[in-house]
Design a protein around this motif. Structure first.
Motif, PDB file in Angstrom:
ATOM      1  N   MET A  28       0.877  -1.186   0.045  1.00 56.63           N
ATOM      2  CA  MET A  28      -0.165   0.140  -0.006  1.00 56.63           C
ATOM      3  C   MET A  28       0.730   1.302   0.000  1.00 56.63           C
ATOM      4  SD  MET A  28      -3.023   0.968  -0.072  1.00 56.63           S
ATOM      5  CE  MET A  28      -3.470   2.975  -0.278  1.00 56.63           C
ATOM      6  N   PHE A  70       1.521   1.457  -4.111  1.00 56.52           N
ATOM      7  CA  PHE A  70       0.408   1.752  -4.618  1.00 56.52           C
ATOM      8  C   PHE A  70      -0.077   3.485  -4.541  1.00 56.52           C
ATOM      9  CE2 PHE A  70      -0.859  -1.901  -6.860  1.00 56.52           C
ATOM     10  CZ  PHE A  70      -0.736  -2.878  -5.915  1.00 56.52           C
ATOM     11  N   THR A  84      -9.974   2.223  13.251  1.00 61.26           N
ATOM     12  CA  THR A  84      -9.780   1.355  12.062  1.00 61.26           C
ATOM     13  C   THR A  84     -10.739   1.642  10.998  1.00 61.26           C
ATOM     14  OG1 THR A  84      -9.567  -0.126  13.734  1.00 61.26           O
ATOM     15  CG2 THR A  84      -9.334  -1.139  11.513  1.00 61.26           C
ATOM     16  N   GLN A  85     -12.138   1.687  11.330  1.00 60.32           N
ATOM     17  CA  GLN A  85     -13.011   1.967  10.143  1.00 60.32           C
ATOM     18  C   GLN A  85     -12.645   3.208   9.545  1.00 60.32           C
ATOM     19  OE1 GLN A  85     -13.796   0.696  12.843  1.00 60.32           O
ATOM     20  NE2 GLN A  85     -15.864   0.046  12.886  1.00 60.32           N
ATOM     21  N   ALA A  94      -9.730   2.636   7.099  1.00 62.10           N
ATOM     22  CA  ALA A  94     -10.340   2.036   6.048  1.00 62.10           C
ATOM     23  C   ALA A  94     -10.835   2.900   5.001  1.00 62.10           C
ATOM     24  CB  ALA A  94     -11.110   0.799   6.465  1.00 62.10           C
ATOM     25  N   VAL A 112      -8.686   4.592   2.849  1.00 59.40           N
ATOM     26  CA  VAL A 112      -7.994   4.078   1.764  1.00 59.40           C
ATOM     27  C   VAL A 112      -9.210   3.820   0.460  1.00 59.40           C
ATOM     28  CG1 VAL A 112      -6.935   2.063   0.959  1.00 59.40           C
ATOM     29  CG2 VAL A 112      -6.575   2.703   3.203  1.00 59.40           C
ATOM     30  N   MET A 113     -10.319   3.589   1.188  1.00 60.12           N
ATOM     31  CA  MET A 113     -11.204   3.527  -0.036  1.00 60.12           C
ATOM     32  C   MET A 113     -11.399   4.818  -0.585  1.00 60.12           C
ATOM     33  SD  MET A 113     -14.325   1.708   2.112  1.00 60.12           S
ATOM     34  CE  MET A 113     -15.532   1.548   0.929  1.00 60.12           C
ATOM     35  N   GLY A 128      -8.701   5.083  -3.063  1.00 59.11           N
ATOM     36  CA  GLY A 128      -9.260   4.049  -4.372  1.00 59.11           C
ATOM     37  C   GLY A 128     -10.229   4.997  -5.512  1.00 59.11           C
ATOM     38  N   ALA A 129     -11.098   5.482  -4.516  1.00 53.08           N
ATOM     39  CA  ALA A 129     -12.346   6.385  -5.350  1.00 53.08           C
ATOM     40  C   ALA A 129     -11.697   7.374  -6.188  1.00 53.08           C
ATOM     41  CB  ALA A 129     -13.210   6.743  -4.425  1.00 53.08           C
TER      42      ALA A 129
END
Lengths: 295, 234, 321
Positions: C233, C237, C281-282, C285, C288-289, C292-293
């Motif tokens: 990551m 990435f 954590t959420q 996450a 990272v989403m 990605g978007a």
């Protein structure tokens, strides 16, 4: 010593079965949609966690949750195709690859956000393995092999006997000719995702059953899946199965053999390296794969 | 009765235009041949008809309907079927499966049609379960043409059907084309084998540098000394 | 609440943040040489990142009995070593993979990076395994924390500017033009001779050497490295996203993308620390989403990035607008 090797072979077949379920989908997607689907591992993860969700929500067994997981994974894959990949159909394969990396991020972290990073299992408790001829296999592992065989037979019937199955094979052979011939390419693409995601979900559930659930479940075997796909030849689902068995067995054998021969070190940590070396060798020597798919 | 009319086609791949105002006409039931030197745009003209090449000008009508810009699959639905020169079969599918794919757009029982095609190409009937990719060039060509015939086209487009074939197979393919034409299917064909092609043609076009140079009946063109001098024979 | 967010924003200009952004910008420049100049799709960036970092660490740390080391060489030697080792690794890898189609190269390069990471994780004698390498010397050790960060940022900025200028020169030179021709019309260039492979290999090695330098700088800035730092990551990435968002082909896009994405990342980290811990954590996450978007959005709407390579590459600027 022979028993030890046979035992490693059994583990290899189990691993190979799981990889096969992922590799068939990747091979079809590679052949028909023409790109390396980097989100495939995470699709497997999603399938595994969908099953967990169904089980915890309804108290059902893993086998009842299975079809639900498959359907949910298919829905997710179709949604991403609609939103992302469809708009990129005419671009270079590498762009679709990058887009699928973005999708992978989203899938993996959605799972992380909902279920957290901790390792889970479907059912706790250790069941004793079945023993025969000095070899061991767990009930779940036997179910995995049988399940994989059943799914492959069903797939085979679909590809060989149905009109849509033949159209898929045709499109994997040559998408341009398929279009010229009048084959409904949009419908073929839909079925590609149905099969790819469905098998991925099955593979994910099996993998989680054999090992455990964690958000990186599928991502961790993505390399093995690509290796199997390349070994088998792109666009050749049967080749992918052969490739998967080669990858699975060589990884288990390669990692375990030093121990069998009495060494106190093992290559277990380097399993990915063995897989990877195989893949590179195939790409350099015979890029169309063992059976001969597209290059 | 004009079946296909393509007027003033202009276009090419990306940058430069290869076609500079080509006009082609095919009457019902005719065999029309397009010949010309290399680079004349013969294959390009055919690909332009089925939307595989960017068309920057011109109009195409088929059976009275304007079909300019339609793609090969849309034209197949209108029974205008195209056989490309290369990669014209599905190699991993059997002969029979290739024919079945040709009939994808049909929703009726096409077994009678398939039998007709096997009668036309008996070799294919023997090898119906053989993978098309393992067949010889001539046999593959038969599969390719058979595939296009499954939709019972009114017009068949053939791009260099005898390219790379032995004289024996070339002769056979031309004979089959005549047979197919006898059942009422019009054929528009690009051919390198100009002499033999013109011999079976009702009419022919000679294209040079993307434009019409000559147009006449097949035999007349074959006998034309200028055409002969250009590139026929020798 | 708003002032906390405001502080987060101001923090983006803190030298600590800027230094990291600069290091990632160097990595992005290296990747740009491979992807932007020659279209080679290297997903093994993390491997070269790690190789550079570990090389410099091993060369400059004092003797330790849990990893290879004890050379205690000056930092500049460490950095040079990082460049050389990364370059050699790239040469080896490049020779193997040079003929592969771009999406196959992608798959192969991931595997190679994984092997490097596995080696670092498991060969304790080399790298101290998962425990990592500590006490890597900082070039400005004597100063207090904030001066140290500022000094290091200035160092990184200097390196970045020099690299950018050098790479731009190379891009406009005949060498760069050949590379561009290769990228556009591979088959035509291939007809021109076997030199295709040589040029691509040179670009691959150069790009990886730059990544090695970035890795070395990272090691000295952070003072501590472990295999987890270079997991896909953050080792690969995020740099890809930076290059794609910024625009491949010219260095400006790479640098812009690096700063923008790093700022996005740092800012969201700041926001996350404001929220209750149980959501950490959420939110991580979700972050990272979000990345990605962003990646997907750029691919769909601005596929050439925010600062795409301009068409005029001979050096003459066309006056259009």
């Amino acid at each position: 010593m022979l028993t030890d090797i046979l035992q490693l072979l059994i583990y290899g077949v189990i691993l190979g079965s799981v990889i096969a379920l992922g590799a068939i989908g990747v091979s079809l997607i590679f052949g028909i949609l023409r790109f390396a689907h980097f989100a495939h591992g995470d699709l497997m993860t999603a399938g595994a966690y969908f099953a967990l969700f169904f089980m915890t929500a309804t108290g059902a067994s893993i086998w009842l949750a299975f079809p639900f997981a498959v359907l949910a994974a298919i829905a997710v894959a179709l949604a991403f195709d609609r939103i992302v990949y469809r708009r990129l159909r005419r671009t270079r394969p590498v762009i679709l690859l990058i887009a699928s990396i973005g999708v992978a991020f989203i899938l993996r972290n959605a799972v992380l956000a909902v279920w957290g990073p901790d390792i889970t299992v479907y059912e706790s408790g250790i069941k004793p393995p079945i023993r025969f001829a000095g070899l061991r296999i767990k009930e779940d592992q036997l179910a995995i092999i049988i399940g994989a065989v059943v799914l492959v037979v069903l797939l085979s019937l679909f590809l060989q006997r149905t009109r849509m199955g033949k159209a898929m094979r045709a499109m994997a052979d040559d998408p341009d000719l398929a279009r010229i011939t009048g084959i409904d390419t949009d419908r073929v693409i839909l079925w590609t995702w149905v099969i790819g995601a469905g098998l991925a979900a099955a593979g994910g559930v099996f993998l989680a059953l054999d090992t455990r659930l964690q958000p990186t479940l599928g991502w961790d075997i993505l390399l093995a899946i690509f290796a199997a796909t390349i070994l088998g030849g792109i666009g050749k689902p049967y080749g992918a199965i052969v490739g998967a068995m080669v990858v699975g067995i060589s990884a288990e054998l390669g990692a375990g053999l030093p121990g069998v021969f009495g060494a106190d070190w093992s290559l277990t940590a380097y399993k990915p390296a063995i897989t990877f070396a195989l893949m590179i060798a195939m790409l350099l020597w015979r890029p169309q794969g063992l059976i001969g798919g597209r290059t | 009765m004009t079946l296909l009319m393509a007027e003033d086609l202009r276009g090419g791949y990306g940058g430069a235009d290869i076609l500079n105002g080509t006009t082609l006409r095919v009457g019902e039931g005719e065999i029309v041949v397009i010949v010309g030197p290399n680079g004349a745009g013969k294959s390009t003209a055919m690909k332009a008809l089925v939307g595989l090449v960017t068309l920057r000008g011109g109009r195409i009508t088929f059976g009275g309907e304007d079909v300019t810009g339609l793609r090969a699959d849309q034209l197949a639905a209108r029974r205008l079927c195209y056989v490309p020169q290369e990669k014209n079969v599905f190699p991993s599918l059997t002969v029979q499966e290739n024919l079945e794919m040709g009939a994808f757009l049909r929703h009726d029982d096409f077994s009678a049609r398939m039998d007709q095609i096997f009668e036309l190409f008996p070799v294919l009937k023997e090898r119906r379960k053989q993978a098309a990719g393992t067949m010889s060039g001539g046999q593959r060509q038969m599969v390719a043409i058979g595939r296009a015939l499954m939709l019972e086209p009114r017009l068949l487009l053939l791009d260099e059907p005898t390219a790379g074939l032995s004289p024996k197979f070339t002769e056979m393919i031309f004979a089959k084309i005549v047979e197919i034409n006898a059942t009422g299917v019009a054929v528009l064909m690009v051919e390198q084998n100009a002499r033999d092609a013109l011999a079976i043609a009702h009419r022919g076009y000679v294209l040079v540098l993307g434009q019409n140079r000559f147009e006449d009946s097949g035999p007349a063109l074959a006998a034309n000394p200028e055409v002969a001098h250009m590139f026929l024979g020798g | 609440m708003l002032e906390l967010v405001g502080t987060s924003l101001v923090y983006l200009l803190d030298p600590f943040v800027l230094a990291f952004a600069g290091i990632y910008a160097i990595m992005a420049l290296g990747l740009n040489v491979q992807w932007g100049y020659t279209g080679q799709f290297n997903i093994g960036v993390a491997g070269f990142f790690a190789a550079g970092a570990y090389t410099s660490a091993i060369l400059t740390t004092a003797a330790a009995d849990n990893h290879l080391g004890g050379f205690a060489l000056p930092i500049i030697v460490g950095l040079a070593g990082a460049v050389v080792v990364s370059g050699l690794l790239a040469l080896l890898i490049g020779l193997i993979t040079i003929r592969l189609r771009e999406d196959y190269l992608a798959i192969a390069s991931i595997g190679l990076a994984e092997i490097i990471r596995l080696t670092l994780k498991n060969e304790d004698w080399l790298s101290n395994g998962t425990r990592g390498v500590f006490a890597i010397p900082h070039p400005f050790q004597g100063m207090d924390a904030s001066s140290r960060n500022l000094a290091f940022f200035l160092l990184v900025a200097a390196v970045l500017i020099v690299l950018y200028l050098l790479l731009e020169r190379a891009r406009r030179a005949p060498w760069g033009r050949v590379l561009r021709a290769l990228r556009e019309r591979e088959t035509a260039a291939q007809a021109a001779g076997k030199n295709v492979d040589r040029f691509r290999l040179e670009a691959f090695v150069l790009g990886s050497a730059v990544m090695g330098l970035g890795g070395g700088l990272y090691a000295h800035f952070a003072g501590f490295i472990s295999p987890e730092v270079f997991e896909p990551m953050f080792g690969t990435f995020i740099i890809w996203v930076m290059l794609i968002v910024g625009g491949a082909g010219n260095g400006k896009g790479a640098i812009l993308g690096a700063f923008l994405i790093w700022w996005l990342y740092t800012f969201t980290t700041g926001l996350i620390t404001l929220a209750p811990v149980k959501y950490a954590t959420q939110l991580g996450a979700l972050r990272v989403m979000l990345i990605g978007a962003v990646l997907i959005a750029i691919l769909l709407w601005r596929p050439d990035g925010l600062l795409p390579e301009s068409r005029d590459v001979g050096g003459e600027k066309k006056r259009k607008e």
